[in-house]
Motif scaffolding. Structure first.
Motif, PDB file in Angstrom:
ATOM      1  N   GLU A 136       0.812  -1.212   0.000  1.00 16.91           N
ATOM      2  CA  GLU A 136       0.000   0.000   0.000  1.00 16.91           C
ATOM      3  C   GLU A 136       0.849   1.267   0.000  1.00 16.91           C
ATOM      4  O   GLU A 136       0.703   2.120  -0.854  1.00 16.91           O
ATOM      5  CB  GLU A 136      -0.949  -0.030   1.201  1.00 16.91           C
ATOM      6  CG  GLU A 136      -1.697   1.266   1.451  1.00 16.91           C
ATOM      7  CD  GLU A 136      -2.555   1.743   0.289  1.00 16.91           C
ATOM      8  OE1 GLU A 136      -2.838   2.949   0.235  1.00 16.91           O
ATOM      9  OE2 GLU A 136      -2.938   0.945  -0.566  1.00 16.91           O
TER      10      GLU A 136
ATOM     11  N   LEU B  55      -1.161   1.397  10.823  1.00 15.42           N
ATOM     12  CA  LEU B  55      -2.501   0.827  10.666  1.00 15.42           C
ATOM     13  C   LEU B  55      -3.590   1.851  10.969  1.00 15.42           C
ATOM     14  O   LEU B  55      -4.659   1.818  10.362  1.00 15.42           O
ATOM     15  CB  LEU B  55      -2.664  -0.409  11.550  1.00 15.42           C
ATOM     16  CG  LEU B  55      -1.821  -1.618  11.157  1.00 15.42           C
ATOM     17  CD1 LEU B  55      -2.084  -2.769  12.113  1.00 15.42           C
ATOM     18  CD2 LEU B  55      -2.060  -2.035   9.715  1.00 15.42           C
ATOM     19  N   ALA B  56      -3.304   2.776  11.879  1.00 14.06           N
ATOM     20  CA  ALA B  56      -4.284   3.814  12.217  1.00 14.06           C
ATOM     21  C   ALA B  56      -4.491   4.804  11.075  1.00 14.06           C
ATOM     22  O   ALA B  56      -5.601   5.311  10.890  1.00 14.06           O
ATOM     23  CB  ALA B  56      -3.863   4.550  13.481  1.00 14.06           C
ATOM     24  N   VAL B  57      -3.442   5.083  10.312  1.00 10.39           N
ATOM     25  CA  VAL B  57      -3.556   6.095   9.252  1.00 10.39           C
ATOM     26  C   VAL B  57      -3.729   5.502   7.853  1.00 10.39           C
ATOM     27  O   VAL B  57      -3.977   6.241   6.907  1.00 10.39           O
ATOM     28  CB  VAL B  57      -2.361   7.081   9.269  1.00 10.39           C
ATOM     29  CG1 VAL B  57      -2.326   7.864  10.563  1.00 10.39           C
ATOM     30  CG2 VAL B  57      -1.041   6.386   9.014  1.00 10.39           C
ATOM     31  N   VAL B  58      -3.614   4.183   7.732  1.00  9.46           N
ATOM     32  CA  VAL B  58      -3.756   3.532   6.424  1.00  9.46           C
ATOM     33  C   VAL B  58      -4.849   2.465   6.528  1.00  9.46           C
ATOM     34  O   VAL B  58      -4.570   1.300   6.804  1.00  9.46           O
ATOM     35  CB  VAL B  58      -2.423   2.904   5.945  1.00  9.46           C
ATOM     36  CG1 VAL B  58      -2.586   2.327   4.538  1.00  9.46           C
ATOM     37  CG2 VAL B  58      -1.300   3.925   5.970  1.00  9.46           C
ATOM     38  N   PRO B  59      -6.090   2.854   6.305  1.00  8.02           N
ATOM     39  CA  PRO B  59      -7.201   1.910   6.477  1.00  8.02           C
ATOM     40  C   PRO B  59      -7.101   0.662   5.608  1.00  8.02           C
ATOM     41  O   PRO B  59      -7.570  -0.406   5.997  1.00  8.02           O
ATOM     42  CB  PRO B  59      -8.439   2.732   6.085  1.00  8.02           C
ATOM     43  CG  PRO B  59      -8.021   4.152   6.182  1.00  8.02           C
ATOM     44  CD  PRO B  59      -6.540   4.182   5.934  1.00  8.02           C
ATOM     45  N   LYS B  60      -6.498   0.766   4.444  1.00  6.56           N
ATOM     46  CA  LYS B  60      -6.403  -0.368   3.526  1.00  6.56           C
ATOM     47  C   LYS B  60      -5.384  -1.408   3.989  1.00  6.56           C
ATOM     48  O   LYS B  60      -5.468  -2.576   3.616  1.00  6.56           O
ATOM     49  CB  LYS B  60      -6.031   0.142   2.129  1.00  6.56           C
ATOM     50  CG  LYS B  60      -6.084  -0.912   1.055  1.00  6.56           C
ATOM     51  CD  LYS B  60      -5.811  -0.288  -0.300  1.00  6.56           C
ATOM     52  CE  LYS B  60      -5.863  -1.312  -1.410  1.00  6.56           C
ATOM     53  NZ  LYS B  60      -5.614  -0.683  -2.719  1.00  6.56           N
TER      54      LYS B  60
ATOM     55  N   ASN C 177      -3.515  -4.145   6.160  1.00  8.91           N
ATOM     56  CA  ASN C 177      -3.838  -5.171   7.151  1.00  8.91           C
ATOM     57  C   ASN C 177      -2.605  -5.554   7.957  1.00  8.91           C
ATOM     58  O   ASN C 177      -2.715  -6.121   9.036  1.00  8.91           O
ATOM     59  CB  ASN C 177      -4.339  -6.451   6.480  1.00  8.91           C
ATOM     60  CG  ASN C 177      -5.322  -6.191   5.389  1.00  8.91           C
ATOM     61  OD1 ASN C 177      -4.936  -6.025   4.239  1.00  8.91           O
ATOM     62  ND2 ASN C 177      -6.595  -6.132   5.733  1.00  8.91           N
TER      63      ASN C 177
ATOM     64  N   ARG D 200      -3.884  -6.208  11.482  1.00  9.54           N
ATOM     65  CA  ARG D 200      -5.280  -5.872  11.755  1.00  9.54           C
ATOM     66  C   ARG D 200      -6.137  -7.063  11.313  1.00  9.54           C
ATOM     67  O   ARG D 200      -6.013  -7.539  10.186  1.00  9.54           O
ATOM     68  CB  ARG D 200      -5.697  -4.626  10.977  1.00  9.54           C
ATOM     69  CG  ARG D 200      -7.103  -4.186  11.255  1.00  9.54           C
ATOM     70  CD  ARG D 200      -7.666  -3.118  10.321  1.00  9.54           C
ATOM     71  NE  ARG D 200      -6.742  -2.381   9.512  1.00  9.54           N
ATOM     72  CZ  ARG D 200      -6.300  -1.134   9.781  1.00  9.54           C
ATOM     73  NH1 ARG D 200      -6.696  -0.525  10.886  1.00  9.54           N
ATOM     74  NH2 ARG D 200      -5.487  -0.518   8.961  1.00  9.54           N
TER      75      ARG D 200
ATOM     76  N   GLU E 268     -10.289  -8.963  12.145  1.00  2.00           N
ATOM     77  CA  GLU E 268     -11.650  -8.615  12.578  1.00  2.00           C
ATOM     78  C   GLU E 268     -11.735  -8.472  14.086  1.00  2.00           C
ATOM     79  O   GLU E 268     -12.567  -7.739  14.599  1.00  2.00           O
ATOM     80  CB  GLU E 268     -12.638  -9.676  12.088  1.00  2.00           C
ATOM     81  CG  GLU E 268     -12.822  -9.655  10.594  1.00  2.00           C
ATOM     82  CD  GLU E 268     -13.754 -10.749  10.107  1.00  2.00           C
ATOM     83  OE1 GLU E 268     -14.375 -11.441  10.945  1.00  2.00           O
ATOM     84  OE2 GLU E 268     -13.865 -10.893   8.880  1.00  2.00           O
TER      85      GLU E 268
END
Length: 165
Positions: free
Chosen positions: A50, A91-96, A98, A128, A130
């Protein structure tokens, strides 16, 4: 220039991420973009890579990734605590993304302090799912000159990311 084994490791990681439909993002300090460079050396890496952050200064770690000032003051930039916050920050700033990896260390030849010698590198791998975010930190002490320390750090974190999946 990164060696062939690093490129092969990045390709294997990319294959695994592609199969699992996951995306990787990086947060790098002492490796200065070499992890992202290894990933993007692979044709088709846009299917699994990403983005990457180079957060060399403490300010960059805070501004870009949300690393806490208290963490930097208490543990220093070269610490597992900072590495964990860097990976979680990605992970907090890049939603895509995992999966996130981070590197922070002392590549040398200078920069050593009491308890933190040249060649000490701290890492984190955060994932990340579920159920939430899980993370693991590592510290390694590498030998060699600046280039060799950085190369070993790239190889270590790519292998750690691969085995975390």
């Amino acid at each position: 220039m990164l060696n062939t084994s690093i490129i092969e490791l990045a390709a294997a990681l990319g294959d695994k991420l592609t199969r699992e439909k996951l995306f990787l993002a990086t947060a790098e300090s002492c490796t200065g973009g070499l992890v992202a460079g290894a990933c993007t050396a692979i044709a088709g890496s846009s299917n699994w890579f990403e983005r990457g952050y180079i957060t060399y200064s403490n300010e960059a770690k805070q501004e870009e990734l949300g690393v806490n000032t208290d963490t930097l003051e208490r543990f220093g930039a070269v610490s597992e605590e900072t590495a964990m916050e860097m990976a979680a920050g990605v992970l907090a700033v890049v939603p895509k993304a995992n999966l996130a990896v981070s590197t922070t260390g002392i590549a040398g030849p200078g920069g050593a302090t009491a308890g933190k010698p040249v060649g000490m590198v701290c890492f984190a791998v955060a994932r990340r799912t579920e159920e939430g975010v899980t993370a693991r930190a590592y510290t390694q002490l590498f030998e060699g000159d600046r280039a060799h320390v950085r190369e070993q750090a790239v190889q270590f974190i790519l292998h750690s990311a691969f085995t975390s999946l």
